[in-house]
Design a protein around this motif. Structure first.
Motif: not given
Length: 253
Positions: A109-138
């Motif tokens: 589920a943590e990976y699914e959340a990160l992947i969904t966020g990246l797909e939305l960022a690509i659709l919005m054509e974001i050039k620079e982004i800082k990504i924050f998560g609490d999953s140490q493993l991911v």
């Protein structure tokens, strides 16, 4: 009144024409070896040149439920959801919440959340982004610090790296769980309201003021009287029933 004895005449200043300034500069040219002075002490410089690329922020989190079978000593994945919060360069906030159509583990589920966020960022054509998560493993697996030992997470890891290659500048940060509470709440909300029959569920969140002293003035001071109360406890299986019968009727247990 004191100044009336003097003959004071006001003469307004004439505007300096542009030709006068040009003539002055032509009469006083700067030497060729004179250093360029860009110090402007009388003016406030807001920016020089073009501003850098706008930086976005993304907070992601995933939540999944599971149940353990005692006889087989195994865990069965249950419902799952993801929560995303985008913060625009102008400090605006965008909230996204998705429930997953298939059960998965918490790390998936943590990976699914990160992947969904990246797909939305690509659709919005974001050039620079800082990504924050609490999953140490991911976070550590994507950064290359941890190895991917679980075969089920390998496909998530590979697809995540594929999406990161499509964003020019992406930086991952691990934050404490308390700093990611908003995304965690969205993920849990989507997980609890997951419905296989519905593709999307509209949830409206409105603001409401807390109870104030003004509201209490409209309440009568007469104490509330409870006329009757009922209990749904099974009296036959209630261990207190024999004690009540003994105290009321003298019946021995």
């Amino acid at each position: 009144m004191i100044l009336l004895q003097f003959e004071i005449t006001f003469t307004p200043l004439r505007a300096v024409k542009g030709q006068a300034v040009a003539d002055f500069l032509a009469a006083h040219p700067l030497p060729a070896d004179s250093p360029l002075n860009d110090d402007l002490p009388d003016e406030q410089i807001m920016s020089l040149g073009e501003s850098s690329e706008a930086i976005w922020e993304l907070y992601f989190d995933g939540a999944a439920s599971s149940c353990r079978i005692a006889t087989q000593q195994s865990v069965i994945p249950g419902k799952a959801g993801v929560g995303l919060i985008f913060i625009t360069p102008e400090k605006g906030m965008m909230h996204f919440s998705y429930h997953l159509s298939e059960p998965c583990t918490n790390n998936e589920a943590e990976y699914e959340a990160l992947i969904t966020g990246l797909e939305l960022a690509i659709l919005m054509e974001i050039k620079e982004i800082k990504i924050f998560g609490d999953s140490q493993l991911v976070i550590n697996q994507v950064a290359g610090t941890y190895k991917v030992l679980n075969p089920n997470l390998l496909r998530y890891h590979q697809y995540t790296l594929h999406l990161l290659e499509q964003i020019p500048i992406a930086t991952l940060y691990r934050v404490p769980r308390g700093s990611n509470s908003a995304a965690d709440a969205l993920a849990k909300l989507a997980k609890e309201f997951a419905c296989p029959e519905e593709d999307s569920i509209l949830i409206e969140i409105q603001g409401r003021k807390t109870l104030s002293l003004i509201d209490l003035e409209h309440i009568s001071k007469t104490p509330l009287q409870i006329l009757s109360a009922s209990s749904t406890i099974d009296e036959e299986g209630d261990w207190r029933r024999p004690l009540v019968d003994y105290l009321k009727e003298g019946k021995l247990p």
